[in-house]
Design a protein around this motif. Structure first.
Motif, PDB file in Angstrom:
ATOM      1  N   ALA A   1      12.843 -16.836 -22.068  1.00 27.09           N
ATOM      2  CA  ALA A   1      13.105 -17.204 -20.675  1.00 27.09           C
ATOM      3  C   ALA A   1      12.718 -16.090 -19.718  1.00 27.09           C
ATOM      4  N   LEU A   2      13.035 -14.843 -20.077  1.00 20.06           N
ATOM      5  CA  LEU A   2      12.725 -13.710 -19.202  1.00 20.06           C
ATOM      6  C   LEU A   2      11.227 -13.573 -18.980  1.00 20.06           C
ATOM      7  N   THR A   3      10.442 -13.752 -20.045  1.00 19.60           N
ATOM      8  CA  THR A   3       8.992 -13.609 -19.907  1.00 19.60           C
ATOM      9  C   THR A   3       8.418 -14.665 -18.967  1.00 19.60           C
ATOM     10  N   LEU A   4       8.955 -15.883 -19.029  1.00 18.20           N
ATOM     11  CA  LEU A   4       8.484 -16.944 -18.141  1.00 18.20           C
ATOM     12  C   LEU A   4       8.763 -16.599 -16.676  1.00 18.20           C
ATOM     13  N   ILE A   5       9.921 -16.029 -16.417  1.00 19.72           N
ATOM     14  CA  ILE A   5      10.263 -15.643 -15.048  1.00 19.72           C
ATOM     15  C   ILE A   5       9.310 -14.566 -14.529  1.00 19.72           C
ATOM     16  N   VAL A   6       9.070 -13.543 -15.352  1.00 20.79           N
ATOM     17  CA  VAL A   6       8.221 -12.423 -14.930  1.00 20.79           C
ATOM     18  C   VAL A   6       6.835 -12.905 -14.547  1.00 20.79           C
ATOM     19  N   TYR A   7       6.198 -13.666 -15.438  1.00 14.96           N
ATOM     20  CA  TYR A   7       4.818 -14.028 -15.121  1.00 14.96           C
ATOM     21  C   TYR A   7       4.734 -15.137 -14.077  1.00 14.96           C
ATOM     22  N   GLY A   8       5.748 -15.997 -13.993  1.00  9.90           N
ATOM     23  CA  GLY A   8       5.724 -17.048 -12.978  1.00  9.90           C
ATOM     24  C   GLY A   8       5.824 -16.483 -11.574  1.00  9.90           C
ATOM     25  N   VAL A   9       6.750 -15.537 -11.372  1.00  9.34           N
ATOM     26  CA  VAL A   9       6.911 -14.905 -10.060  1.00  9.34           C
ATOM     27  C   VAL A   9       5.660 -14.115  -9.690  1.00  9.34           C
TER      28      VAL A   9
ATOM     29  N   THR B   1       2.584 -14.561 -10.679  1.00 13.40           N
ATOM     30  CA  THR B   1       1.464 -15.461 -10.382  1.00 13.40           C
ATOM     31  C   THR B   1       1.597 -16.049  -8.985  1.00 13.40           C
ATOM     32  N   GLY B   2       2.816 -16.485  -8.630  1.00  8.68           N
ATOM     33  CA  GLY B   2       3.024 -17.006  -7.279  1.00  8.68           C
ATOM     34  C   GLY B   2       2.744 -15.957  -6.215  1.00  8.68           C
ATOM     35  N   ALA B   3       3.145 -14.709  -6.468  1.00 10.23           N
ATOM     36  CA  ALA B   3       2.900 -13.633  -5.508  1.00 10.23           C
ATOM     37  C   ALA B   3       1.412 -13.341  -5.358  1.00 10.23           C
ATOM     38  N   SER B   4       0.637 -13.604  -6.397  1.00 14.36           N
ATOM     39  CA  SER B   4      -0.813 -13.361  -6.325  1.00 14.36           C
ATOM     40  C   SER B   4      -1.483 -14.210  -5.253  1.00 14.36           C
ATOM     41  N   ALA B   5      -0.860 -15.339  -4.908  1.00 15.95           N
ATOM     42  CA  ALA B   5      -1.435 -16.219  -3.887  1.00 15.95           C
ATOM     43  C   ALA B   5      -1.436 -15.582  -2.500  1.00 15.95           C
ATOM     44  N   LEU B   6      -0.637 -14.528  -2.311  1.00 15.03           N
ATOM     45  CA  LEU B   6      -0.472 -13.933  -0.986  1.00 15.03           C
ATOM     46  C   LEU B   6      -1.321 -12.690  -0.768  1.00 15.03           C
TER      47      LEU B   6
ATOM     48  N   ARG C   1      -1.681  -9.081 -11.342  1.00 18.86           N
ATOM     49  CA  ARG C   1      -2.235  -9.590 -12.590  1.00 18.86           C
ATOM     50  C   ARG C   1      -1.699  -8.812 -13.791  1.00 18.86           C
ATOM     51  N   PHE C   2      -1.406  -7.534 -13.598  1.00 16.17           N
ATOM     52  CA  PHE C   2      -0.802  -6.751 -14.685  1.00 16.17           C
ATOM     53  C   PHE C   2       0.562  -7.323 -15.064  1.00 16.17           C
ATOM     54  N   PHE C   3       1.387  -7.625 -14.052  1.00 13.35           N
ATOM     55  CA  PHE C   3       2.718  -8.160 -14.337  1.00 13.35           C
ATOM     56  C   PHE C   3       2.650  -9.578 -14.905  1.00 13.35           C
ATOM     57  N   VAL C   4       1.670 -10.352 -14.469  1.00  9.00           N
ATOM     58  CA  VAL C   4       1.454 -11.665 -15.071  1.00  9.00           C
ATOM     59  C   VAL C   4       1.187 -11.502 -16.569  1.00  9.00           C
ATOM     60  N   GLY C   5       0.305 -10.576 -16.912  1.00 10.45           N
ATOM     61  CA  GLY C   5      -0.014 -10.328 -18.315  1.00 10.45           C
ATOM     62  C   GLY C   5       1.177  -9.834 -19.108  1.00 10.45           C
TER      63      GLY C   5
ATOM     64  N   ASP D   1      -9.192 -21.176   0.861  1.00  9.81           N
ATOM     65  CA  ASP D   1      -7.893 -20.798   0.290  1.00  9.81           C
ATOM     66  C   ASP D   1      -7.571 -21.565  -0.990  1.00  9.81           C
ATOM     67  N   GLY D   2      -8.564 -22.222  -1.556  1.00 13.61           N
ATOM     68  CA  GLY D   2      -8.314 -23.002  -2.765  1.00 13.61           C
ATOM     69  C   GLY D   2      -7.769 -22.161  -3.902  1.00 13.61           C
ATOM     70  N   TRP D   3      -8.256 -20.927  -4.038  1.00 20.55           N
ATOM     71  CA  TRP D   3      -7.771 -20.060  -5.110  1.00 20.55           C
ATOM     72  C   TRP D   3      -6.312 -19.659  -4.875  1.00 20.55           C
ATOM     73  N   ARG D   4      -5.906 -19.571  -3.605  1.00 26.05           N
ATOM     74  CA  ARG D   4      -4.499 -19.246  -3.303  1.00 26.05           C
ATOM     75  C   ARG D   4      -3.581 -20.392  -3.736  1.00 26.05           C
ATOM     76  N   TRP D   5      -4.016 -21.631  -3.474  1.00 27.59           N
ATOM     77  CA  TRP D   5      -3.223 -22.775  -3.889  1.00 27.59           C
ATOM     78  C   TRP D   5      -3.131 -22.842  -5.415  1.00 27.59           C
ATOM     79  N   ALA D   6      -4.211 -22.442  -6.076  1.00 28.10           N
ATOM     80  CA  ALA D   6      -4.193 -22.435  -7.544  1.00 28.10           C
ATOM     81  C   ALA D   6      -3.150 -21.445  -8.065  1.00 28.10           C
ATOM     82  N   PHE D   7      -3.112 -20.261  -7.476  1.00 28.10           N
ATOM     83  CA  PHE D   7      -2.105 -19.277  -7.871  1.00 28.10           C
ATOM     84  C   PHE D   7      -0.694 -19.781  -7.576  1.00 28.10           C
ATOM     85  N   ALA D   8      -0.514 -20.430  -6.438  1.00 29.86           N
ATOM     86  CA  ALA D   8       0.818 -20.916  -6.060  1.00 29.86           C
ATOM     87  C   ALA D   8       1.355 -21.899  -7.094  1.00 29.86           C
TER      88      ALA D   8
END
Length: 462
Positions: free
Chosen positions: A98-106, A108-113, A124-128, A182-189
């Motif tokens: 569960a913890l790993t899912l939270i780390v990479y999900g947050v 990835t969403g932040a990458s959109a900004l 991307r490091f934290f996503v990995g 901004d299509g790539w931003r929506w993809a990250f979101a």
């Protein structure tokens, strides 16, 4: 090569009872709960290949910069895989999952900004980091619930969720990313979904009964197994009661001795006399498969663009190629309990090598799609077999550690592969590049024969 039979749990232990159970709705809940997380992981990894192609045009990035967008994520994966396995053996499978899912999900969403390359690399490091820890933990978790006679098949089905996620990524890449600047931003979101899903995983799935028993928490392990027994069809429960030994009191149930109770001992045991051959072979297979898979599939959209296809057309080709992953998994899931682990893995890796050479020399659209689908079919079938065999190499007390470190070594190849692609393309073009990938697949096919084949055997619960 002879595989010595390891010690397993004795008497009427939680492990014995799990192995006797028929497949039921509780198994499917564990499989789908873990598999959906796996699919979301795949969606994130797949999206970056499309986003790289879009950002290379929009931000006017040179190949070295785009390579780092992929590689920095793999650096995080290498660290995450090794740490995740150690943590899962220490604190349990479910919590770390569960913890790993939270780390990479947050992340990835932040990458959109982000507004530039530097901050994108940080996220991307934290996503990995999260993604790298999640995958070996999930396969370990499912393997510890699966009955021995179908364990390999269930792990390949778990891996098949990767194809669902990658197909979702291909659809997003095809439909969303080219639609606007901004299509790539929506993809990250969209990649932020796992942060919410992690809460479902944390509260909806049980802890591994094998892990609980190994930690001496036999009452909790018994309660988990009873839930699975209650979910079995009535007829099978009666048959099980007739053939099972007399049920011992929970506190008295015998559990196999633990091989490696501490973190230091787990790491040392990987290279002990009993496990060193398996570890060496496993690390080599993981390294070679990661190098060729991520070197090829992360760069396929960009390579197609460089050959004159526009973004929409290259993304469309990639989507069609991706669809071949599902039949690859299906065939591997069937063969792994018919042929066994080693032969299935080796055959699919050999097929990947042949397909890589053909894809690299493909000159027409039909050949690109056909050989790309073959590469996708064989390579993802090999991944399914590899994830099935990896947790079986080690006993319960060090299973997540062994799986995590194998994945971590593989991620070192994932780091190198995207950085190697640009100079290889400049030197010899796509044909030379994919011959290199084929060579790595061939080495992995040979190394697979150094693994133990535990088809139908109980897991080692020491």
């Amino acid at each position: 090569m002879t595989d010595a039979a390891p010690a397993t749990a004795t008497d009427d232990s939680p492990a014995d009872r799990l192995d006797r159970l028929p497949l039921n709705r509780k198994h499917l809940k564990v499989l789908t709960g873990s598999g959906l997380g796996w699919a979301l992981d795949a969606m994130d990894v797949g999206l970056i290949s499309f986003i790289i192609a879009a950002l290379a045009v929009q931000w006017q990035l040179v190949p070295g910069q785009t390579a780092w967008i992929a590689s920095v994520g793999f650096i995080g994966m290498a660290i995450g895989a090794t740490l995740g396995g150690l943590l899962a053996d220490r604190f349990g499978r479910r919590q770390v999952f569960a913890l790993t899912l939270i780390v990479y999900g947050v992340a990835t969403g932040a990458s959109a900004l982000v507004g530039g390359l530097a901050l994108l690399l940080v996220f991307r490091f934290f996503v990995g980091l999260g993604l790298g820890a999640e995958l070996p933990v999930a396969s370990t978790y499912v393997s510890e619930f699966a009955p021995a006679r179908i364990r390999g098949r269930l792990i390949v089905i778990l891996e098949a969720f990767w194809a669902i996620g990658w197909t979702a990524a291909a659809l997003i890449g095809y439909l969303v990313i080219p639609g606007s600047a901004d299509g790539w931003r929506w993809a990250f979101a969209l990649g932020a979904v796992p942060a919410v899903y992690a809460l479902v995983v944390r509260w909806g799935l049980p802890e591994s009964a094998r892990w609980l028993a190994g930690r001496g928490r036999v009452v909790e392990a018994d309660a988990v197994v009873r839930e699975f027994e209650a979910a079995a069809p009535v007829g099978s429960r009666r048959a099980d009661a007739a053939t099972a030994p007399e049920r011992m009191p929970v506190a008295a149930a015998s559990v196999a001795p633990v091989v490696a109770p501490t973190t230091r001992q787990r790491l040392a045991a990987l290279w002990s006399a009993e496990f060193r051959a398996r570890t060496g072979s496993l690390w080599l297979v993981w390294f070679c498969v990661n190098f060729s898979y991520y070197g090829a599939f992360i760069w396929i959209p960009t390579i197609l663009v460089s050959q004159g296809y526009d973004l929409v057309r290259s993304f469309g080709f990639t989507l069609i190629i991706t669809l071949a992953q599902l039949p690859g998994y299906a065939v591997a899931a069937w063969l792994i309990e018919v042929w066994g682990r080693r032969l299935t893995l080796s055959v699919f890796l050999a097929g990947s090598a042949v397909a890589a050479v053909l894809f690299g020399t493909a000159g027409s659209e039909a050949m690109i799609i056909g050989t790309g689908m073959a590469l996708s079919f064989f390579n993802l079938g090999a991944w399914g077999a590899l994830y099935a065999v990896t947790p079986e190499m080690y006993p319960t007390s060090m299973r997540a550690t062994g799986s995590g470190w194998a994945a971590g070594v593989g991620r070192l190849a994932s780091i190198a592969a995207p950085l190697t692609v640009p100079p290889l393309l400049a030197l010899g073009g796509a044909p030379a590049l994919f011959v290199v990938f084929a060579a790595f697949f061939a080495v992995a096919a040979l190394a697979a024969w150094g693994l133990a084949d535990r088809r139908g055997a109980a897991l080692d619960d020491r």
